[in-house]
Design a protein around this motif. Sequence first.
Motif, mmCIF file in Angstrom:
data_model
loop_
_atom_site.group_PDB
_atom_site.id
_atom_site.type_symbol
_atom_site.label_atom_id
_atom_site.label_comp_id
_atom_site.label_asym_id
_atom_site.label_seq_id
_atom_site.Cartn_x
_atom_site.Cartn_y
_atom_site.Cartn_z
ATOM 1 N N ALA A 12 0.843 -1.205 0.000
ATOM 2 C CA ALA A 12 0.000 0.000 0.000
ATOM 3 C C ALA A 12 0.874 1.249 0.000
ATOM 4 N N HIS A 13 1.906 1.250 0.839
ATOM 5 C CA HIS A 13 2.785 2.418 0.935
ATOM 6 C C HIS A 13 3.578 2.648 -0.352
ATOM 7 N N LYS A 68 -6.907 3.733 -2.785
ATOM 8 C CA LYS A 68 -7.978 2.858 -2.297
ATOM 9 C C LYS A 68 -7.446 1.856 -1.269
ATOM 10 N N LEU A 69 -6.260 1.293 -1.547
ATOM 11 C CA LEU A 69 -5.699 0.332 -0.599
ATOM 12 C C LEU A 69 -5.264 1.033 0.680
ATOM 13 N N ILE A 70 -4.689 2.222 0.539
ATOM 14 C CA ILE A 70 -4.300 2.995 1.721
ATOM 15 C C ILE A 70 -5.530 3.328 2.569
ATOM 16 N N GLU A 71 -6.595 3.756 1.905
ATOM 17 C CA GLU A 71 -7.823 4.109 2.618
ATOM 18 C C GLU A 71 -8.432 2.869 3.289
ATOM 19 N N ALA A 72 -8.326 1.719 2.613
ATOM 20 C CA ALA A 72 -8.860 0.486 3.192
ATOM 21 C C ALA A 72 -8.179 0.179 4.525
ATOM 22 N N ALA A 109 -9.778 -2.526 -9.363
ATOM 23 C CA ALA A 109 -10.155 -1.927 -8.080
ATOM 24 C C ALA A 109 -9.015 -1.116 -7.490
ATOM 25 N N TYR A 110 -7.786 -1.587 -7.691
ATOM 26 C CA TYR A 110 -6.600 -0.903 -7.157
ATOM 27 C C TYR A 110 -5.644 -0.583 -8.311
ATOM 28 N N PRO A 111 -5.947 0.389 -9.144
ATOM 29 C CA PRO A 111 -5.148 0.655 -10.351
ATOM 30 C C PRO A 111 -3.713 1.062 -10.051
ATOM 31 N N GLY A 112 -3.493 1.662 -8.898
ATOM 32 C CA GLY A 112 -2.135 2.088 -8.561
ATOM 33 C C GLY A 112 -1.186 0.919 -8.395
#
Length: 877
Positions: free
Chosen positions: A664-665, A671-675, A743-746
């Motif tokens: 995530a980092h 989105k993953l960070i927010e999750a 869902a997590y394009p980054g």
Amino acid sequence: MPEKLLLIDGHSLMFRAFYGMPLSMTGPGGVHTNALYGFLAVLNKMLEEEKPDYLAVAFDLPDPTFRHQMYPEYKGNRSAAPDEFHEQMPLIKDLLAAMEIPCLTLSGWEADDILGTLAVKAKEQGIGAEIVSGDRDLLQMADEGITVILPRTKGGETTYERFTPEEVLAAYGVTPKQFIEMKALMGDNSDNIPGLPGVGPKTAQKIIAAFGSIADAREHLDEIKPKKAMEAMRDFPEKMDLAKDLVTIRTNAPVELDLQAFRVENVYTPAAYEKFKYLGFKSLLRHFDAEEPAVPERTELRIIRTRKEAEEACAAFAEKERIGISLCEMEGKHVLGLSDGEEKTAILSGAMLSGADLTAAAEQLAAKVPCLSACGIKQLRKRCTFDFGPQFFDCRIAGYLLNPLKSEWSYDVISADYLGRTVPSRTELLGKKGLTALGAQAEEKLAECAAFEAEVSFRAQPVLLQKLQETGMEGLFREIEMPLAFVLAEMELTGILCSERELTAYGSRLEKRISELTAAIYEEAGEVFNLNSPKQLGQILFEKLQLPGGKKTKTGYSTAADVLEKLAAHEPIAANILEYRTYSKLKSTYADGLAAYIGEDGRIRTTFHQTVTATGRLSSADPNLQNIPMREELGRLIRKCFYPSEGCVFVDADYSQIELRILAHMSGDEKLIEAYREAKDIHRITASQVFHVPFEEVTDEMRRNAKAVNFGIVYGISSFGLSQGLSISRQEAADYIELYFAAYPGIKSFLDGLVASAKETGYAVSLFGRRRPIPELRAANFMQRSFGERAAMNSPIQGTAADIMKIAMLRVSRRLKEEQKKARIILQIHDELLVEAPEAEAEDVRRILTEEMAKAAQLRVALETDCHIGRDWYEAK
């Protein structure tokens, strides 16, 4: 028996070895050595098995040959060989020169022509010839007295196919001379020689087998089938003639059969020994057993046995700015090795000096010398009492950081890789049978060993330091790896208490379950058989019971775990066999095996290896306590056998999903960070995002699939790997991965960027600068390239996780000392730390672990730990 000439196609075997051996094989300075090693392995086998009287190796030259003049497009389809291959060609010729093996080249001629000419000349003189090549074109040379040997690798094993004229006929349906005619019809894609339109290998073989030659076939064009082959032969006669000229090996090359020069004497010369050792080919050194290795010129060794001389020597070394040090112990004999580059000293224990005296001398030197370098600071710290300081430099750790793909970093390897100098290894000096076997030479050899280690440590330190600075890893070395060696030394000295009585009881419990499973399996099979025999088990499952999915191998049916796992969901016998294997291994490895490691004080002391894994993770051995099972309840129960000292408890802290948090980092995917910031079930959130359903409506199956993708993405999982893990179709797995990246394009762009960066630089890098070379990314083999791409995605994440855990260990250890706690770290298992603490300190230690592990890195998402206290390891975990 007639004499024998062995002829080696150098270029062909080097090229074959380059693509058959791991590209990760490197030698001094990072030069690739996979082709060299593969070539030498074949050469050594041929020398052992064929026992030739004469030997020569032929190589192609890069200049055009007469074939290029006939046909400019000859070999024009070949892409340039990789630089990693080209850099090894001068090395193989240098090696062969050291082995006193002739290397033959001719401008304008190919190696095939040189080999063919020499084989014919040998035959004319009544000498048998054997040609070793990876190129089937040489089969045309098979003749009475001439054998062609083709190495073939299958399933990781190399075999050697021998072709006489009879065997060529049996294998291809044509004679060796007709093999030329067949190749002229079908062409040769590897050499860019076009065949006739519509004529493939089978048609070409049938035509030549039926008519004997192209010339005879032309005389019977109306009989040739199929029609398109007949038309091609009728319409393109020039093409056939050209192809035949190109594929024919010339046996009139201007090269002499120099029997005196080709005579095989002893190819395992002292010069060759030094080359093999310098390149790190340890497994090939067995060929030199009869040789006394040449020891290079070196600083004169001074051996000290008296207290007065020892005190004087240590006082002189204490005045130096930098020294190399080695403290060795073997069979009760101690030796302290010291070097400043000019003087090399070994102080031996004996009547006037004890091992404690030498330890005290090492401690005094550590307190006074500004730079103390060694090949294994952890081992030195385990013998001496001193705290970590900036004066210490571990050459072994430095070498490992610079090339983590190498498996060994002993002082002789460091010398070869970074000083370009071969020195006798510990095994060469001391042998494998102990000091007693060395007799009167024992003390001198032990002194030499310590002195060489000290000298290499001194000379390599500035070289290694410069390379660490050039690669940006000096901070990683000084701030993480070096102080960690001292923490690991303390952990190894402390050990962990283990109850032999509990192990015995645990073993009995396992034995009972193993007996139950055995009985159930025999009942399901309808007969008693050897459960540990894959062959018998395969026959039961796939022949008697007719279960699906049987994979036939050379020795029978495969009963590997992946085969049984597919069956286990529907076939009770397969599930029981898997469980039987699990508990059998638990019993032999842990219940029975661990007892041998319990010391007189009741503690097991494992060894933590800091210089083994490519990603930077620690490993454990003798015994391996990082493999204590966690999945099955009966497996987890072994942790009940491990307990703290009287009046103490265990405090266990485990990072929660550290690799996903790092992903995530590093990816920056919002989105993953927010999750993670929502502090909810990350797998349920992922399932909600991927399958587009409300969080509350996520099913257990959706969560399970999302969890598999979450963790799989970290390891660069493929649709095939995910399909195997979830027992779903490959298309379904591909859809899951596609939905995940949507869902997590980054994350997709981040992982793609990691692969692109590694392809450009040749390595992956962690957040803290740890490098992992990935030579597989440049491999021609698809499987190796795919592995390289997965490593490029995973290594920065795994390497960062390893770095964070190491920083956490340093922070926890430092904090415990600062707060004067008696608690101490005793084990590290992947993302878990186990601390033994007095009961009164338990809550403070829990707080320290939670705080310091969370502060080990500043990420965009919090580092969280699960921390528990228990009266044994099971309860704490």
